[in-house]
Design an enzyme around this catalytic site. Sequence first.
Site, PDB file in Angstrom:
ATOM      1  N   GLU A  52       0.806  -1.233   0.000  1.00 30.92           N
ATOM      2  CA  GLU A  52       0.000   0.000   0.000  1.00 30.92           C
ATOM      3  C   GLU A  52       0.839   1.282   0.000  1.00 30.92           C
ATOM      4  OE1 GLU A  52      -2.741  -0.475   3.253  1.00 30.92           O
ATOM      5  OE2 GLU A  52      -3.469  -2.397   2.508  1.00 30.92           O
ATOM      6  N   ASN A  89       2.122  -5.106  -3.207  1.00 31.02           N
ATOM      7  CA  ASN A  89       0.730  -5.462  -2.879  1.00 31.02           C
ATOM      8  C   ASN A  89      -0.083  -4.202  -2.586  1.00 31.02           C
ATOM      9  OD1 ASN A  89      -1.127  -7.677  -2.215  1.00 31.02           O
ATOM     10  ND2 ASN A  89      -1.016  -6.968  -0.104  1.00 31.02           N
ATOM     11  N   HIS A 125     -10.273  -5.950  -2.214  1.00 34.53           N
ATOM     12  CA  HIS A 125     -11.340  -5.743  -1.223  1.00 34.53           C
ATOM     13  C   HIS A 125     -12.469  -5.039  -1.974  1.00 34.53           C
ATOM     14  CE1 HIS A 125      -8.944  -7.187   2.068  1.00 34.53           C
ATOM     15  NE2 HIS A 125      -7.958  -6.373   1.738  1.00 34.53           N
ATOM     16  N   GLU A 175      -6.103 -10.711  -1.299  1.00 29.39           N
ATOM     17  CA  GLU A 175      -6.934 -10.475  -0.097  1.00 29.39           C
ATOM     18  C   GLU A 175      -8.410 -10.380  -0.469  1.00 29.39           C
ATOM     19  OE1 GLU A 175      -5.451  -7.128   2.173  1.00 29.39           O
ATOM     20  OE2 GLU A 175      -3.368  -7.700   1.847  1.00 29.39           O
ATOM     21  N   ASP A 233     -12.137 -10.187  -0.873  1.00 30.71           N
ATOM     22  CA  ASP A 233     -13.427 -10.297  -0.196  1.00 30.71           C
ATOM     23  C   ASP A 233     -14.370  -9.304  -0.870  1.00 30.71           C
ATOM     24  OD1 ASP A 233     -12.571  -7.869   1.026  1.00 30.71           O
ATOM     25  OD2 ASP A 233     -12.204  -8.823   2.956  1.00 30.71           O
TER      26      ASP A 233
END
Length: 418
Positions: free
Chosen positions: A169, A210, A246, A276, A278
Site C-alpha cells: 500500500e 501489494n 477488497h 486479499e 473479499d
Amino acid sequence: MVQLKKITLVLASVLPQWVYGAGLHASAVAKGKLYFGSATDNGELTDAAYLAQLSNTDDFGQITPGNAQKVSEANFPGFWRKTDCIQWDSIEPTQGTFSYTKGDVIADLAAKNGQKLRCHTLVWHSQLPNWVSSGTWTNETLIAAMKNHITNVVTHYKGKCYAWDVVNEALNEDGTYRTNIFYQTIGEAYLPIAFATAAAADPDVKLYYNDYNIESSGSKSTGAQQIIKLVQQYGAKIDGVGLQAHLIVGSTPSQSAQATNLAAFAALGVDIAYTELDIRMTLPSTAALLAQQSTDYKNTVAACVANTKCVGVTIWDYTDKYSWVPSVFSGQGAALPWDENLAKKPAYDGILSALGGTASAGTTTTAATVVTTTTTASSGTTTGVALYGQCGGSGWTGGTTCASGSCKVFNQWYSQCL
Ligand code: G3I
C-alpha cells in the site's frame, strides 16, 4: 471394556442438498493455478471447526497470516530501534528481542497441512509503532533500520514462504506515492531498496508489491505498474503484483475490465495474485445480494483463471465469522464465501464455477444411507468424541469414534467429528 456398535439409518431425504466435486484449491490446480488460499489469524485457530476447514486442502492450498508477521509492537517489540545507536542503550532487553511466535504458529500450520505460505508484510505504513512513524530519522538511519528489519524477518522465514509482500500500500488513490515515513525520509528509492534487501536475504522467495483498488485500469493501477518498472529499473528483483481485491457487491469490476488490467501487469513480465479477496455488502444480506456476490466472485476468479500470469487467489479469511470488514465499514459485512456458521454461501459456487468445478444444487429424493458408528461402554452409556472434536490423525491417541456425526479425515494429521 468398550464395545463398538453400528447403527444404520436409512434416510429418505427431501431436503435440498449441495453436491460438491473437487474443492476450490483442487479445482484451481486443475486449471493450472498454483493455489486457492485463505488468510487466517492466530486467535481463530482455537476454533476447532474453523481450523478443520482452514486445513482442508481440497479447498485451501495456501494460507496467509493476516496479522502475525506485521511490524506491530506485539510481533516485533522495539524492533526498529535496534539500528538506532543513539537510542540503543535505552531499549529494555525485552523490547530489543524479536517475537516470531505468532508468525511461526501459522508457518508451522501451513507446513503441517502442506499448504503454501504467502508472507505478509515487510514494509507498510500501517501498524507501525509511534516511535517509528513519528521518530526522528535520517535517510541513512531509516534505510539501515528498514534493511535490518527485512533481512532479519526474511532470513527467519527463509524456505517457508512461497512469496513475500515486500511493500504494501505505497500509493494514494490517484497513483501518487503515499506520504509515509519511508517516502518522506528516503524518497521512492525505499521501494527498490526494500526489494533488493529481501532478495539478498532469500533469493528463492517470490517478491510482491501489494495494494488495493488496483483491480481495474485507472490511476492507481498505473501507479502500481510504475512501481514495478521503478524496481526493475533499479535492477532489483520483483516477481509479482498482489491485487488485494477488497471489493463491493454490485460494484466489482467486470471480468473483462479485470482482464484488461491483468494484461497490463502481465506485460511487465511479473506474476499476478489476488491476495486479499473479499466482496462486502450493505447488511442485511438478502438472496439477491448473495446472488450478486456469487457473480462478482465468479468474475474475479475467472479473470485470474484466464490470465496465465495469475498464479492464484487468496480470500481474506474464508468465513464471515472472522472478517475484518464489519469492524471497519459500519453496517457492511457478509463478504466471504462461508457464513458465520461456516456454511457455504452462493459465493462458494460462483468461485467454483469460475474454476471449472462441479457444484450442483438439487433436491435429493433417493434414499441415502448413513452409517454411524458409536462407542458404547460396557455400562451401556454411550460415549465418543464430541462434535467438532479430534478423532484421528498421525500420532493421535484419543478416541476415534464420534458421539455424533462421523469422523471425517482432513489430512494425515487431523480427523474431526462433524
Ligand atoms: O491482537 C490484538 C488484541 O490483543 C487486542 O485486544 C485488540 C484490541 O484492539 O487488537 C488486536 O489486534 C488487532 C488485529 O487486527 C488482530 O485482530 C488490531 O487492533 C487491528 O488493527 C488489526 O486489524 C488488521 C488490519 O489489517 C490492520 O493491521 C485486520 O485484522 C487485518 O485483516 C487487516 O488486513 C489488511 C492487510 O494487512 C492489508 N490490506 C488491507 C487489509 C484489511 O484492512
